[in-house]
Design a protein around this motif. Structure first.
Motif, mmCIF file in Angstrom:
data_model
loop_
_atom_site.group_PDB
_atom_site.id
_atom_site.type_symbol
_atom_site.label_atom_id
_atom_site.label_comp_id
_atom_site.label_asym_id
_atom_site.label_seq_id
_atom_site.Cartn_x
_atom_site.Cartn_y
_atom_site.Cartn_z
ATOM 1 N N VAL A 35 31.868 10.272 -62.269
ATOM 2 C CA VAL A 35 32.047 11.327 -61.638
ATOM 3 C C VAL A 35 32.836 12.294 -62.561
ATOM 4 O O VAL A 35 33.994 11.754 -62.906
ATOM 5 N N TYR A 36 32.308 13.431 -62.670
ATOM 6 C CA TYR A 36 33.103 14.376 -63.679
ATOM 7 C C TYR A 36 33.586 15.494 -62.722
ATOM 8 O O TYR A 36 32.732 16.143 -62.216
ATOM 9 N N TYR A 37 34.654 15.737 -62.655
ATOM 10 C CA TYR A 37 35.312 17.020 -61.884
ATOM 11 C C TYR A 37 36.006 17.977 -63.031
ATOM 12 O O TYR A 37 36.672 17.733 -63.854
ATOM 13 N N PRO A 38 35.590 19.133 -62.482
ATOM 14 C CA PRO A 38 36.439 20.317 -63.002
ATOM 15 C C PRO A 38 37.914 20.317 -62.816
ATOM 16 O O PRO A 38 38.291 19.645 -61.716
ATOM 17 N N ASP A 39 38.856 20.545 -63.789
ATOM 18 C CA ASP A 39 40.130 20.337 -63.773
ATOM 19 C C ASP A 39 40.666 22.115 -63.393
ATOM 20 O O ASP A 39 41.252 22.564 -64.004
ATOM 21 N N ALA A 40 40.313 22.101 -62.037
ATOM 22 C CA ALA A 40 40.652 23.607 -61.622
ATOM 23 C C ALA A 40 40.913 23.390 -59.857
ATOM 24 O O ALA A 40 40.343 22.441 -59.388
ATOM 25 N N PRO A 41 41.560 24.112 -59.420
ATOM 26 C CA PRO A 41 41.936 23.981 -57.878
ATOM 27 C C PRO A 41 40.430 24.344 -57.011
ATOM 28 O O PRO A 41 39.588 25.173 -57.863
ATOM 29 N N GLY A 42 40.172 23.860 -55.862
ATOM 30 C CA GLY A 42 39.161 24.377 -54.920
ATOM 31 C C GLY A 42 38.182 23.193 -55.119
ATOM 32 O O GLY A 42 38.203 22.371 -55.519
ATOM 33 N N ASP A 43 36.924 23.542 -54.080
ATOM 34 C CA ASP A 43 35.912 22.789 -53.812
ATOM 35 C C ASP A 43 34.834 23.135 -54.605
ATOM 36 O O ASP A 43 34.592 24.544 -54.932
ATOM 37 N N PHE A 44 33.928 22.232 -55.041
ATOM 38 C CA PHE A 44 32.754 22.667 -55.827
ATOM 39 C C PHE A 44 31.578 21.914 -55.369
ATOM 40 O O PHE A 44 31.599 20.802 -54.828
ATOM 41 N N PRO A 45 30.347 22.538 -55.708
ATOM 42 C CA PRO A 45 29.154 21.777 -55.126
ATOM 43 C C PRO A 45 28.941 20.629 -56.194
ATOM 44 O O PRO A 45 29.512 20.362 -57.381
ATOM 45 N N VAL A 46 27.824 19.680 -55.799
ATOM 46 C CA VAL A 46 27.819 18.499 -56.340
ATOM 47 C C VAL A 46 26.226 18.509 -57.135
ATOM 48 O O VAL A 46 25.523 18.878 -56.719
ATOM 49 N N LEU A 47 26.311 18.093 -58.329
ATOM 50 C CA LEU A 47 24.914 17.740 -59.249
ATOM 51 C C LEU A 47 25.053 16.276 -59.376
ATOM 52 O O LEU A 47 25.652 15.412 -59.864
ATOM 53 N N LEU A 48 23.761 15.755 -58.683
ATOM 54 C CA LEU A 48 23.650 14.474 -59.013
ATOM 55 C C LEU A 48 22.293 13.954 -59.800
ATOM 56 O O LEU A 48 21.323 14.576 -59.528
ATOM 57 N N MET A 49 22.559 12.910 -60.654
ATOM 58 C CA MET A 49 21.538 12.368 -61.263
ATOM 59 C C MET A 49 21.553 10.841 -61.220
ATOM 60 O O MET A 49 22.464 10.376 -61.220
ATOM 61 N N ARG A 50 20.360 10.303 -60.820
ATOM 62 C CA ARG A 50 20.134 8.821 -60.674
ATOM 63 C C ARG A 50 19.374 8.389 -61.804
ATOM 64 O O ARG A 50 17.875 8.794 -61.750
ATOM 65 N N LEU A 51 19.485 7.331 -62.449
ATOM 66 C CA LEU A 51 18.701 6.876 -63.582
ATOM 67 C C LEU A 51 18.963 5.369 -63.390
ATOM 68 O O LEU A 51 19.742 4.865 -63.342
ATOM 69 N N PRO A 52 17.879 4.728 -64.276
ATOM 70 C CA PRO A 52 17.798 3.332 -64.600
ATOM 71 C C PRO A 52 18.031 2.725 -66.122
ATOM 72 O O PRO A 52 18.023 1.815 -66.328
#
Length: 566
Positions: A35-52
């Motif tokens: 999981v990669y988070y922005p280093d900034a205050p507030g809430d953010f939408p999520v981008l999800l990738m699922r791979l094999p």
């Protein structure tokens, strides 16, 4: 056309150190993710990738690193699917992706600092996991960007025109089997599979059964795909297209003219565009399955062909996950790269114009000389004089089948000079006069061939190429068909080539090349009609394929001709 216009790229955020976290599926299987988070205050939408393939790769063979997406104000989750990477459980191709996709989207939506809005992206298998998750309809999933998918697994992935896609299917099966061996810690099996993956064991062009996979991966999907050579219930159970009727989301569809799964990308796009309440945008570049860049095969399509997909996806997610007005919805929703024009062309919908037939005509020697077969547009008489002959006979020898070269069904994909192949005596060629003006094509390409053979089964390969003034011949698109148990009542053969968008410049010519094989992209037809599980190489027949160019029984290719400005 600027696909990335309208977004602000300054002010990218700093990124927190990567976190590795886990979740449990409804049946208690642990799935691991980075999981990669922005280093900034507030809430953010999520981008999800699922791979094999192990989450560290994160599809960076075609996309920017997930940290780049996070820097644009997203929580980015890259997850190993069940039984792959470090995730627990047993991997079973596509079998768990609906339930696991639903659980993963819900879990991602509930991560700390998430807004609860989830989008998904990824190509190939990662595109498929988006479709399976969407089938489950998790409320948090607001949009997806499926790239290069097999919407109908039989027709769009495993088989083309009834022929098994041998080289690509075997290569992929070996890659997944190697990952299984790595997880088991079986170094010897991994080494053997690794070596095979770099030099595919294609010794038997007729029967694609693999002794290596039978020994090292007896549970591989590959064996099931061979046991189901027709579109039966096995494929109906697995294919997303049978389960998508209730799915309606804004989607950004991404494909490549030389991608082997373009059929699936367009099938999905047409399905959704025909019924969706939401925007359905389509982008098709000049690319093969990977990479996505300006140099494809032997041709450099210029800087416009460098992939705009990362920037475009951020605009897409900004529009549908953050509610920003990015200008995307004011642009034409279909963007097709015109090969040869080296530019993007915009359309309201995928072009569906009345096709223009180009007729095949011959002296009867189209297999023996490049000037013996002609290709005529509809407004020119089909044939006269020495061209008014019944047709051509191609003799297919399974000992030396016509080899695959570029196109979409082999590796490496793309346009490569096939002038030497067209000089073979088991390839019939039909060529126009040099074009008096530029010719623009955009849309579906089909061939109608009046052909018969002296065997219970035969194949026909159709390739459309540009013949340049210097003699180089570069394929534009191709198609393949396996004919089983033809009868006297069998209608003319209809072969679907890959759709395309291309400019053929003044002075170049068009060529149709016909052959009875394209190996090892597809298995060689032994001629018996028994099918790939019943044929043996030793029993393969020499097959004579007769192609009619008689005006009473014509053969033609149907081209989507349009004007320079659309």
């Amino acid at each position: 056309m600027e696909l990335i216009a309208g977004n602000e790229w300054n002010g990218m955020l700093a990124i927190c150190p990567k976190q590795s976290v886990s979740m449990l599926t409804r049946d208690g299987v642990r799935l691991d993710a980075d999981v990669y988070y922005p280093d900034a205050p507030g809430d953010f939408p999520v981008l999800l990738m699922r791979l094999p393939y192990g989450r560290a790769i994160a599809s960076t063979v075609v996309y920017a690193h997930p940290a780049w997406y996070a820097a644009h104000g997203y929580i980015v989750v890259i997850q190993d699917v069940r039984g792959r990477g470090t995730s627990a459980g047993e991997f079973d191709l596509f079998a768990h992706e609906i339930d696991d996709g639903f659980d993963s989207v819900n879990w991602a939506a509930a991560l700390p600092r998430s807004t609860g809005q989830v989008g998904m992206y990824g190509f190939s298998y990662q595109g498929m996991t988006q479709l399976y998750a969407a089938i489950a309809q998790p409320p948090a999933l607001k949009t997806i960007c499926p790239s290069m998918v097999g919407y109908d697994l039989y027709h769009d992935w495993a088989y083309e025109g009834g022929a098994f896609c041998y080289q690509l299917n075997l290569g992929w099966a070996i890659q997944l089997a190697a990952e299984t061996a790595r997880r088991r810690g079986d170094a010897e099996a991994y080494q053997r599979l690794y070596s095979a993956g770099r030099n595919l064991p294609l010794a038997d062009p007729v029967c694609p059964q693999s002794e290596l996979l039978e020994q090292l991966a007896p549970d591989s999907f590959y064996h099931d795909w061979l046991r189901h050579p027709t579109p039966d219930d096995y494929w109906a159970t697995l294919s997303p297209c049978r389960l998508m009727a209730a799915v309606d989301l804004p989607m950004l569809h991404i494909g490549g003219w030389f991608d082997t799964y373009l059929r699936g990308t367009l099938r999905l796009y047409h399905d959704l565009a025909g019924r969706s309440r939401y925007p359905q945008h389509l982008v098709v570049g000049p690319w093969g399955h990977l990479p996505w860049g300006r140099k494809v095969g032997a041709i450099d399509y210029g800087p416009a062909a460098d992939s705009p997909i990362d920037q475009l996806q951020v605009r897409w997610f900004d529009q549908f996950l953050k509610g920003k007005e990015t200008g995307l919805l004011e642009q034409l929703p279909v963007q097709l790269f015109e090969m040869g024009g080296d530019r993007w062309r915009g359309f309201e919908r995928f072009p569906e114009r009345s096709p223009q037939p180009y007729w095949l005509s011959s002296t009867g020697l189209a297999c023996m000389g490049l000037d013996q077969g002609r290709l005529y547009p509809a407004d020119v008489p089909t044939a006269d004089g020495d061209l008014n002959t019944p047709g051509d006979r191609l003799v297919h020898d399974p000992w030396r089948p016509v080899p695959a070269l570029g196109g979409h069904a082999t590796a490496p994909a793309g346009p490569w000079d096939r002038s030497a192949l067209d000089s073979r005596s088991d390839v019939a060629t039909y060529t126009t006069a040099p074009l008096a003006a530029d010719l623009h094509l955009a849309g579906a390409v089909r061939a109608t061939i009046n052909g018969v053979a002296d065997a219970p089964s035969f194949d026909i390969s159709v390739i459309l190429s540009e013949v340049r003034p210097d003699g180089q011949v570069f394929p534009i698109t191709q198609g393949y068909l396996r004919v089983i148990e033809p009868t006297e009542a069998t209608p003319p053969l209809a072969i679907a080539l890959q759709p395309t968008c291309a400019r053929i410049p003044q002075g170049s010519a068009l060529r149709v090349s016909l052959s009875a094989s394209c190996a090892p992209a597809y298995t060689v037809n032994a001629g018996s009609g028994r099918g790939i599980m019943g044929d043996r190489l030793i029993d393969a027949q020499i097959i004579t394929l007769t192609v009619s160019t008689d005006p009473a029984h014509p053969s033609c290719i149907l081209l989507p001709v349009l004007s320079a400005d659309g």
